[in-house]
Design an enzyme around this catalytic site. Structure first.
Site, PDB file in Angstrom:
ATOM      1  N   LYS A   1       3.057 -22.282  92.681  1.00  4.60           N
ATOM      2  CA  LYS A   1       3.177 -20.885  93.098  1.00  4.60           C
ATOM      3  C   LYS A   1       1.815 -20.316  93.510  1.00  4.60           C
ATOM      4  CE  LYS A   1       7.183 -19.933  90.157  1.00  4.60           C
ATOM      5  NZ  LYS A   1       7.697 -19.192  88.987  1.00  4.60           N
TER       6      LYS A   1
ATOM      7  N   GLY B   1       3.062 -38.264  99.162  1.00  2.00           N
ATOM      8  CA  GLY B   1       2.506 -39.613  99.045  1.00  2.00           C
ATOM      9  C   GLY B   1       2.968 -40.404  97.841  1.00  2.00           C
TER      10      GLY B   1
ATOM     11  N   SER C   1      12.197 -16.377  87.172  1.00  2.00           N
ATOM     12  CA  SER C   1      10.794 -15.991  87.313  1.00  2.00           C
ATOM     13  C   SER C   1      10.580 -14.812  88.250  1.00  2.00           C
ATOM     14  CB  SER C   1       9.965 -17.188  87.802  1.00  2.00           C
ATOM     15  OG  SER C   1      10.373 -17.592  89.091  1.00  2.00           O
TER      16      SER C   1
ATOM     17  N   GLY D   1       7.352 -35.008  92.360  1.00  2.00           N
ATOM     18  CA  GLY D   1       6.684 -34.010  93.186  1.00  2.00           C
ATOM     19  C   GLY D   1       7.463 -33.730  94.448  1.00  2.00           C
TER      20      GLY D   1
END
Length: 778
Positions: free
Chosen positions: A726, A365, A683, A360
């Site tokens: 997004k 975290g 994209s 991520g």
């Protein structure tokens, strides 16, 4: 010795010949000679009777006693006898000063000595651009040679440094080199000054190598003699002292100590056998041997490793869930997967489960949740970072044959933890490099494979260590850079970015409390209002995590701490206006990038390791020759996407009401702002195509609408990735409508995307560009 340079030309009168054995006189040099042959003595006396000039030339065969003209080299040196001394044995000691190179033209006499007419030779300089570099290199080499050799006097180096002519420099260096007669004569006959200096430098390099080797051998011999004498003297004195005190040698005392530690240690059989062998070696080794310290270090590592020492797991799922919720807000899906993993651990004692990988954006975290897992399992927590690591030995360790060898980071961390079953976090696995020293990611394959790591072998220990009880957790920002073989061993848990409401709760319940404690403040000294926190989140940070938000909160606490420490009043209220007063002007704007529909500008959505973001795509059309210009730090894939979008729009020219030659007469410029930020991926195809259609038709694009999707030449909108990130970025920016590919409808998971997002945003699923244009253009 060296002579001062002179310009001496041979005249037309015959010159007496002095044949030289194994010797070449270079111009500008003063050479001492001892003459004993009758012809040479007569020639020297006649030369002294005139002007002292003679022709010094080497004979081809040094063994010939009375050489004839054909046995002499044709090119020699016109020299002057500057000093001579008749010796009692009939010989003459003379000093000849070389004046200039000369070529023998014809012989005028052979008795009582050889005389020849000589002609001057012209020296040339063929290359000018490399002369200075060649001169500096030769001077540096000659200076080193002067330091290493006693045969080069200091004044020779001074003359070389002051030499302006490279030909003179080459002659000077050549006269001090230990060369054979053919090499010396070759340098004398070389009339190109640059080539002569090049050949001299090559010979000088060879001479330097010999001088360096001689110096190294000499120093090594002296050092060995000194060290052996010193070692012998110290050992004899030490033995005498130990005999007087009744003490044993140090290595024997160390061996007894290690034997006792081995008996007390709980080691597997293989490690115990290896340690016993090394202790016996230590016992036989002299105390002064350098190997003693190496053996002691190795034995310390074996005896201090937690071979069979571990902690008892105390897994209670409810307690673990409570700890995870206490330490981290949100991350519901990640927490569920972690609790499932712990539940299996609770039910099965010896489970070879998968290796977890937290993936991520930064600041969400990933690392801190590893500490929470260790606390929930009652295990030790250790962490290593592999970002930028390029050496395989960092994982597997160095072999003991290397000086200063140590185990790899895995073994070192386990020794620090003192447990063979800690929670072991390997940070930044996506940033491991590889070079000539090996590939660390390949070494990790054994570490992170539950089927293999039960007998992990470190190059330093050379004893298998059981890693199967270690709970490994890897972390990374992106998965693309992790090798497929390594990624196959990992079960990836995605950590998404936080939305604004989640950041508000994290800041209110975690960050503010933490920063107050770290800065020595209380709730009375500083109080954060929701409006102040929301202002910090919207206008001073733009990230998927909360790391920068914590920095901004810490900055406000520092300002208040300074005021309180200076005796000022506390009670600072952090509201929206107060934030701007203390922190300064806003860094980011919140909401849509445009306030009204615009021609030629569309809003796209992007995704990177830092999370999602909103980007503007601008298209300008000017008269030209049909060229496409792409700016804004676009990657190759994004450039190809823009070209595909243009081809689609050109194919729709008639449907758009454009002339067939419209695009041939106009240049199209596609620009993505924030040009310093690299952009990549397919994209943005739908957004580029929409901006192109808007620019060529004059229809405006909705300002509150964003879109994402790859476009084909036939106008199909294809599936893309990073939908959740997004969508969250669009929600942060205040977008009201999002167009996504129809195939991505499955990614709009209510369990991953907060309900407030579905409430605030309308989603349009499109499978073709026509559907996108129908909703995007006004």
């Amino acid at each position: 010795m060296q002579a001062s340079p002179r310009d001496a030309r041979p005249d037309s009168a015959p010159l007496p010949i002095i044949p030289l054995r194994d010797l070449v006189v270079f111009p500008g040099m003063i050479v001492p000679l001892i003459l004993g042959r009758q012809r040479s003595l007569r020639a020297l006396r006649d030369a002294r009777a005139e002007d002292g000039l003679l022709f010094a030339v080497a004979q081809r065969n040094p063994e010939t006693e009375e050489p004839v003209p054909e046995e002499l080299y044709s090119l020699g040196t016109v020299a002057r006898c500057v000093r001579s001394l008749e010796m009692p044995d009939g010989t003459i000691q003379a000093e000849l000063e070389g004046l200039s190179r000369a070529q023998a033209t014809h012989v005028t006499q052979t008795e009582p000595y050889i005389a020849m007419r000589v002609g001057a030779v012209e020296e040339v300089t063929t290359s000018s651009w490399q002369v200075e570099a060649l001169k500096r290199s030769a001077l540096a080499q000659f200076e080193e040679a002067a330091q290493l050799s006693r045969g080069i006097p200091p004044e020779a180096l001074v003359t070389a440094l002051n030499a302006e002519d490279i030909g003179q420099l080459a002659d000077l260096i050549a006269s001090y080199l230990d060369l054979g007669l053919p090499d010396r004569q070759g340098l004398l006959e070389e009339l190109d000054r640059v080539k002569r200096l090049e050949r001299t430098s090559e010979s000088l390099v060879a001479e330097l190598n010999i001088l360096r080797l001689e110096r190294k051998i000499h120093e090594k011999v002296e050092e060995e003699i000194d060290d052996s004498q010193r070692e012998y003297w110290l050992r004899e004195h030490l033995r005498a002292i130990q005999d007087e005190l009744g003490q044993r040698e140090g290595s024997q005392s160390d061996a007894a100590e290690y034997r006792q530690r081995l008996e007390d240690a709980d080691l597997p059989e293989e490690a115990r056998t290896k340690a016993q062998e090394e202790i016996e070696r230590l016992e036989r080794m002299p105390a002064a041997s350098p190997e003693v310290s190496v053996l002691r270090t190795y034995l310390d590592w074996i005896l201090e490793m937690p071979w069979r020492t571990g902690t008892s797991d105390e897994i209670e799922i409810e307690r673990a869930a409570e700890i995870l919720d206490q330490d981290h807000y949100g991350l519901r899906k990640a927490k569920e997967r972690i609790l499932e993993f712990l539940a299996v651990r609770q039910l099965v004692d010896d489970v070879k489960g998968p290796i977890l990988c937290f993936a991520g954006p930064p600041g969400v975290g990933k690392t801190s949740i590893g500490r929470s897992i260790a606390r929930a399992m009652n295990r030790e927590f250790i962490r290593i970072s592999l970002g930028g690591v390029r050496d395989e030995a960092e994982i597997r360790g160095h072999r003991r044959t290397y000086v200063g060898a140590l185990p790899g980071r895995i073994i070192q961390a386990l020794r620090r933890a003192g447990s063979n079953n800690p929670v072991f976090m390997i940070d930044e696995v996506d940033k491991i490099g590889a070079d000539f020293r090996g590939d660390p990611s390949s070494a990790l394959l054994e570490v992170l494979d539950p089927e293999q790591n039960s007998s992990f072998s470190d190059h330093y220990l050379e004893i298998p260590f059981d890693l199967s009880r270690v709970m490994f957790i890897a972390t990374g920002n992106i998965l693309d850079t992790i090798p497929p073989a390594l990624q196959d061993r990992l079960e990836v848990i995605h950590f998404p970015g936080y939305i604004e409401d989640e950041k508000m709760n994290i800041a209110r319940d975690y960050l503010v409390r933490k920063q107050r404690v770290e800065h020595g403040l209380t709730g009375k000294d500083i109080r954060f209002h929701d409006s102040g926190l929301r202002t910090l989140i919207r206008h001073y940070t733009r990230e998927a995590g909360v790391r920068n938000l914590e920095r901004e909160i810490a900055g406000l606490c520092r300002k208040v701490a300074r005021r309180v420490a200076g005796g000022g009043n506390g009670g600072t209220q952090i509201t929206a206006p107060r934030v701007e007063e203390l922190v300064g002007p806003r860094k980011f704007s919140h909401g849509v990038a445009r306030n009204e529909p615009t021609v030629g500008v569309s809003t796209g959505l992007s995704y990177s390791e830092a999370g999602g973001d909103v980007i503007s795509i601008e298209v300008g059309v000017v008269d030209g020759e049909g060229e496409l210009m792409l700016t804004g730090s676009l990657g190759d894939v994004m450039k190809e996407s823009a070209q595909a979008a243009l081809s689609y729009v050109r194919g729709q020219a008639s449907e758009l009401g454009l002339d067939t030659g419209y695009f041939a007469k106009r240049d199209i410029h596609v620009h993505v702002p924030s040009g310093a930020v690299p952009k990549e991926g397919p994209s943005a195809g739908a957004a580029i195509a929409t901006a192109l259609v808007s620019a060529v038709t004059g229809r405006r694009v909705r300002h509150d609408l964003a879109m994402t999707g790859e476009v084909t030449l036939h106008g199909q909108v294809l599936e893309i990735g990073g939908v959740r990130e997004k969508v969250l970025a669009a929600h942060r920016a205040g977008i009201k409508t999002i167009v996504i590919p129809k195939d991505n409808a499955k990614d709009l998971d209510p369990e991953e995307i907060p309900a407030v997002v579905f409430k605030d945003i309308e989603f349009v699923h499109a499978s073709s560009m026509q559907e996108v244009l129908d909703v995007a253009l006004t």
